[in-house]
Each structure stands twice: as C-alpha cells, then as structure tokens.
Design a protein around this motif. Structure first.
Motif, PDB file in Angstrom:
ATOM      1  N   TYR A   1       0.834  -1.202   0.000  1.00 48.03           N
ATOM      2  CA  TYR A   1       0.000   0.000   0.000  1.00 48.03           C
ATOM      3  C   TYR A   1       0.872   1.258   0.000  1.00 48.03           C
ATOM      4  CZ  TYR A   1      -4.157  -2.734   1.369  1.00 48.03           C
ATOM      5  OH  TYR A   1      -5.211  -3.617   1.408  1.00 48.03           O
ATOM      6  N   HIS A   2       0.305   2.332  -0.495  1.00 48.26           N
ATOM      7  CA  HIS A   2       0.942   3.641  -0.356  1.00 48.26           C
ATOM      8  C   HIS A   2       1.068   3.961   1.135  1.00 48.26           C
ATOM      9  CE1 HIS A   2       1.320   8.049  -0.474  1.00 48.26           C
ATOM     10  NE2 HIS A   2       1.762   7.895  -1.712  1.00 48.26           N
ATOM     11  N   PRO A   3       2.174   4.589   1.558  1.00 51.31           N
ATOM     12  CA  PRO A   3       2.354   4.873   2.992  1.00 51.31           C
ATOM     13  C   PRO A   3       1.240   5.706   3.617  1.00 51.31           C
ATOM     14  CG  PRO A   3       4.412   5.192   1.816  1.00 51.31           C
ATOM     15  CD  PRO A   3       3.360   4.968   0.766  1.00 51.31           C
ATOM     16  N   PHE A   4       0.505   6.480   2.813  1.00 49.57           N
ATOM     17  CA  PHE A   4      -0.575   7.314   3.347  1.00 49.57           C
ATOM     18  C   PHE A   4      -1.924   6.590   3.379  1.00 49.57           C
ATOM     19  CE2 PHE A   4       1.052  11.910   2.431  1.00 49.57           C
ATOM     20  CZ  PHE A   4       1.764  11.870   3.622  1.00 49.57           C
ATOM     21  N   TYR A   5      -1.932   5.277   3.216  1.00 49.06           N
ATOM     22  CA  TYR A   5      -3.204   4.566   3.066  1.00 49.06           C
ATOM     23  C   TYR A   5      -4.217   4.899   4.161  1.00 49.06           C
ATOM     24  CZ  TYR A   5      -6.598   0.796   3.460  1.00 49.06           C
ATOM     25  OH  TYR A   5      -7.766   0.092   3.608  1.00 49.06           O
ATOM     26  N   GLU A   6      -3.832   4.799   5.418  1.00 53.43           N
ATOM     27  CA  GLU A   6      -4.789   5.027   6.505  1.00 53.43           C
ATOM     28  C   GLU A   6      -5.359   6.438   6.452  1.00 53.43           C
ATOM     29  OE1 GLU A   6      -5.966   2.812   8.397  1.00 53.43           O
ATOM     30  OE2 GLU A   6      -4.589   1.155   7.990  1.00 53.43           O
ATOM     31  N   GLN A   7      -4.496   7.416   6.204  1.00 54.37           N
ATOM     32  CA  GLN A   7      -4.965   8.799   6.130  1.00 54.37           C
ATOM     33  C   GLN A   7      -5.849   9.026   4.908  1.00 54.37           C
ATOM     34  OE1 GLN A   7      -1.791   7.758   6.674  1.00 54.37           O
ATOM     35  NE2 GLN A   7      -0.571   9.323   7.704  1.00 54.37           N
ATOM     36  N   VAL A   8      -5.452   8.448   3.781  1.00 55.25           N
ATOM     37  CA  VAL A   8      -6.234   8.610   2.553  1.00 55.25           C
ATOM     38  C   VAL A   8      -7.603   7.960   2.699  1.00 55.25           C
ATOM     39  CG1 VAL A   8      -6.370   7.937   0.118  1.00 55.25           C
ATOM     40  CG2 VAL A   8      -4.241   8.861   1.037  1.00 55.25           C
ATOM     41  N   LYS A   9      -7.657   6.791   3.310  1.00 53.50           N
ATOM     42  CA  LYS A   9      -8.938   6.116   3.503  1.00 53.50           C
ATOM     43  C   LYS A   9      -9.863   6.946   4.388  1.00 53.50           C
ATOM     44  CE  LYS A   9     -11.152   1.900   5.210  1.00 53.50           C
ATOM     45  NZ  LYS A   9     -12.185   1.999   4.151  1.00 53.50           N
ATOM     46  N   ALA A  10      -9.332   7.456   5.491  1.00 56.77           N
ATOM     47  CA  ALA A  10     -10.153   8.268   6.392  1.00 56.77           C
ATOM     48  C   ALA A  10     -10.666   9.520   5.682  1.00 56.77           C
ATOM     49  CB  ALA A  10      -9.350   8.642   7.631  1.00 56.77           C
ATOM     50  N   ALA A  11      -9.784  10.167   4.910  1.00 57.52           N
ATOM     51  CA  ALA A  11     -10.170  11.395   4.211  1.00 57.52           C
ATOM     52  C   ALA A  11     -11.202  11.112   3.123  1.00 57.52           C
ATOM     53  CB  ALA A  11      -8.931  12.054   3.609  1.00 57.52           C
ATOM     54  N   THR A  12     -11.007  10.029   2.374  1.00 54.97           N
ATOM     55  CA  THR A  12     -11.928   9.693   1.282  1.00 54.97           C
ATOM     56  C   THR A  12     -13.302   9.330   1.817  1.00 54.97           C
ATOM     57  OG1 THR A  12     -10.070   8.875  -0.047  1.00 54.97           O
ATOM     58  CG2 THR A  12     -12.282   8.200  -0.720  1.00 54.97           C
ATOM     59  N   ASP A  13     -13.340   8.474   2.823  1.00 52.45           N
ATOM     60  CA  ASP A  13     -14.630   8.061   3.391  1.00 52.45           C
ATOM     61  C   ASP A  13     -15.381   9.260   3.960  1.00 52.45           C
ATOM     62  OD1 ASP A  13     -14.010   5.494   2.670  1.00 52.45           O
ATOM     63  OD2 ASP A  13     -13.540   4.795   4.696  1.00 52.45           O
ATOM     64  N   ALA A  14     -14.669  10.120   4.684  1.00 51.87           N
ATOM     65  CA  ALA A  14     -15.321  11.295   5.272  1.00 51.87           C
ATOM     66  C   ALA A  14     -15.839  12.230   4.181  1.00 51.87           C
ATOM     67  CB  ALA A  14     -14.343  12.028   6.186  1.00 51.87           C
ATOM     68  N   TYR A  15     -15.055  12.401   3.133  1.00 48.41           N
ATOM     69  CA  TYR A  15     -15.444  13.284   2.028  1.00 48.41           C
ATOM     70  C   TYR A  15     -16.744  12.805   1.386  1.00 48.41           C
ATOM     71  CZ  TYR A  15     -15.098  15.787  -2.442  1.00 48.41           C
ATOM     72  OH  TYR A  15     -15.355  16.572  -3.535  1.00 48.41           O
ATOM     73  N   ILE A  16     -16.827  11.508   1.100  1.00 49.09           N
ATOM     74  CA  ILE A  16     -18.016  10.972   0.436  1.00 49.09           C
ATOM     75  C   ILE A  16     -19.215  10.938   1.384  1.00 49.09           C
ATOM     76  CG2 ILE A  16     -19.017   8.939  -0.675  1.00 49.09           C
ATOM     77  CD1 ILE A  16     -16.973  10.426  -2.402  1.00 49.09           C
ATOM     78  N   LEU A  17     -19.018  10.482   2.601  1.00 50.53           N
ATOM     79  CA  LEU A  17     -20.142  10.319   3.530  1.00 50.53           C
ATOM     80  C   LEU A  17     -20.800  11.644   3.895  1.00 50.53           C
ATOM     81  CD1 LEU A  17     -18.826   7.541   5.961  1.00 50.53           C
ATOM     82  CD2 LEU A  17     -20.351   7.302   3.991  1.00 50.53           C
TER      83      LEU A  17
END
Length: 353
Positions: free
Chosen positions: A50-66
């Motif tokens: 995974y890209h090293p920012f995976y956890e941060q990217v996932k949190a940001a993406t989910d929050a953005y969409i939700l």
C-alpha cells in the motif's frame, strides 16, 4: 509536504505520515527496481504493498463521500465503505509521491464507482444532459449550479483540486480519459459481443483503461509526448485485458446470482456482460472451464506486459518513461490485490450486509 498544510477547510486534510504505524518508506532494491510481474509470487512480500498514506487517505476519502453523497439505504453506505476504494488507489499507486495528489485520485476513484452504480439504476442510463453536466464539471468551465447532481459537484471539486496540485496538461489527460469512460459507462452494451475480441474492445473504455494509465502520469508529473503515448498503446490495451478479466473473474458469482434472482422473481434479467460468459458461449465449454482458462490467461498477459516493456526499454527510454513503466506494473499488481480483498464483489443474501 507543504500542500498538506494549505488545504481549504472544505477538503479533508491528511495527517502527517506516522512512521510509528507504517515505518519509513523502504528504499527500492536496485536489483529489482524493474521488477517483472511474472516473476513475483502473488501475495508474498513486498505485496500487497500500500501507499504509505493509506490510513490517512482512507479516512479522508470516506469522510469526504459520507458528508456529501446521499446513500439510498444504510446497507448501501456499508457496501461503499466495505469496497475500500482508497485501498484500490493505494494498492495501484504505492510509489506515488507523498503529497495531496494520492488523496485526490482516491476521491476520483470513489466517485467514479458511485457514478458507475448510479448508471445501473433506472432513469440514469442514456441521460445525455447528465453526461454533459459531468463533463462540464470536470473541465471547470462553469460554476456549480443549484440543479446539479451531487456527482457533478464532486467532480468539479476533485478536478479543481487536481489542477491545484498538478499540471494543467496532465489534468486535461485525466479529463479526456474520464470523459471516455463516462461515455462508455452510459452506453448500452453492443448486441454483437459474441467473441472475446469484440468483448475486449467494448471493455477497453468500460474498465477505464485510458484513465488508469493517465493517473500515474499525473501522479509522477510525467508529461509524455504524443508519440511516446502512442508507442505504448499495445501496453495499454494489454493492461485493459488484464483489468477486464481480473474484474470479471471476481465479479462473476455476484453477477450470475443477480441474474438468477431476477429470473426467479419473474423479472427480465440484465444481460450477462462478463468474459466468463462470453468465453463459455464462444467456445462451448462449461463456466468452470471458462474460469480456469481465463485465470491462466491472466498470467499470459502479465508475461506479455514484460515483453512489451522490454521492447520499449530496448528502443531506449529516459528516466520519466522508466518510472511510468514501473508504475504501470504496480497498477496491474495493485488492482489484482484489491480485487482479492474488496467486498465489492461479494455475493450477499437479500437481507445480508
């Protein structure tokens, strides 16, 4: 990392990379920097990577969409989260620079899949006005209007951010590729998909092959010439076939279950548009045998990828082309790893999650 500190309040901000959780990025091994997909055992180190920012990217993406997309049911929201489109992004582009662009692409992937699902709903397929609005939103040629669909507003925001963090020329490549995918997703499948060759031609745009190949150029600031891009079209088409069959092998059970459920309910089922079905019908073999043959073809396309890369390298390439070719190999491996893990292709019961 300056870009992470200048995000507007309306955009989810990535936390600084925490080496306590992820460890520092591993320097590339010079002996394997031009790694061969065919020579790497599947699911052994360094995969899945995974890209090293995976956890941060996932949190940001989910929050953005939700906080912006209205899901029809709680079940639909859970399905979106379980699919993990940030994971797809971070598996496909593990070597992308440690900046905001990887988060922008994760949001683009998430919205693209939401649009894909939306177009399967009654009333959306063939809506030319919607397509025009989505394309206008990506180009930023007009400000969002009150009547715009949420998808258009999100695409406007995402491509606005893409232009902030990348060159206009490379963003234009993304717009052109995304437009091609939207047009393909909005079209009815041809009635003449009787051969695998016809099917692969149809799916070339339908699985967003040009978009998938344009994204690493954007992430790496790799502006190739027209002749360089044209010389890589055989490579791009090979990747499209690999993507198509990986998708179809993983989604077959879900598609077939939905087809059979519609028949049981007395409803006209959707046409089965899947390489497994096409090969079974074309060759007159059982579904299980078609799956076996297609699984072996995945490895053949990976070996073909190595051959095509060797041809390009043999003709002489500069550093940016070498980085791009390496990124395309990572895209193929990352997509395969994501399909193995995502819940998007899980077969759910009527009352299941």
């Amino acid at each position: 990392m300056e870009a992470l500190e200048t995000l507007p309040a309306t955009v989810s901000k990535l936390a600084p990379l925490d080496f306590r959780l992820h460890g520092p990025p591993t320097p590339p091994d010079e002996s394997t920097i031009h790694f061969s997909l065919a020579s790497k055992p599947h699911h052994t180190e360094p995969f899945p990577r995974y890209h090293p920012f995976y956890e941060q990217v996932k949190a940001a993406t989910d929050a953005y969409i939700l906080t912006r997309w209205t899901f029809s049911t709680e079940k639909a929201k859970k399905k979106f989260l379980a699919a993990d489109f940030a994971g797809l992004t971070c598996l496909c582009f593990p070597s992308a620079p440690l900046d905001q662009r990887i988060a922008t692409i994760a949001k683009l992937f998430a919205v693209a899949f939401l649009i894909d699902d939306m177009l399967e709903q009654p009333g959306f397929k063939g809506d030319e006005l919607l397509m025009h609005t989505l394309e206008s939103a990506m180009r930023g040629c007009m400000l969002p209007e009150e009547g715009w669909h949420t998808a258009a507003r999100l695409l406007y925001d995402i491509f606005h951010d893409a232009r902030r963090y990348g060159s206009e020329r490379l963003v234009e490549d993304l717009v052109i590729a995304m437009t091609g995918w939207l047009r393909a997703a909005n079209a009815q499948p041809s009635t003449s998909l009787a051969t695998l060759s016809d099917y692969f031609d149809f799916r070339y745009q339908d699985v967003a092959t040009p978009l998938v190949c344009a994204i690493p150029r954007y992430l790496l600031d790799c502006a190739l010439s027209v002749s360089e891009i044209e010389s890589m079209l055989p490579l791009e088409r090979n990747i499209g076939r690999h993507f198509t069959v990986i998708n179809d092998l993983h989604s077959w059970n879900k598609e077939y279950a939905a087809h059979q459920a519609a028949i049981a309910q007395g409803v006209e089922p959707n046409r089965l548009v899947n390489a497994v079905y096409v090969m079974s019908e074309e060759c007159g073999i059982a579904i299980e045998d078609a799956q076996t043959v297609l699984s072996s073809m995945v490895g053949a396309w990976e070996r073909r990828h190595v051959t095509l890369v060797g041809n390009i390298v043999g003709s002489g390439e500069d550093e940016k082309v070498a980085a791009y070719l390496e990124a395309l190999a990572e895209v193929m491996q990352g997509h395969k790893d994501w399909c193995d893990r995502t819940a998007r292709y899980a077969v759910c019961s009527a009352g299941g999650p």
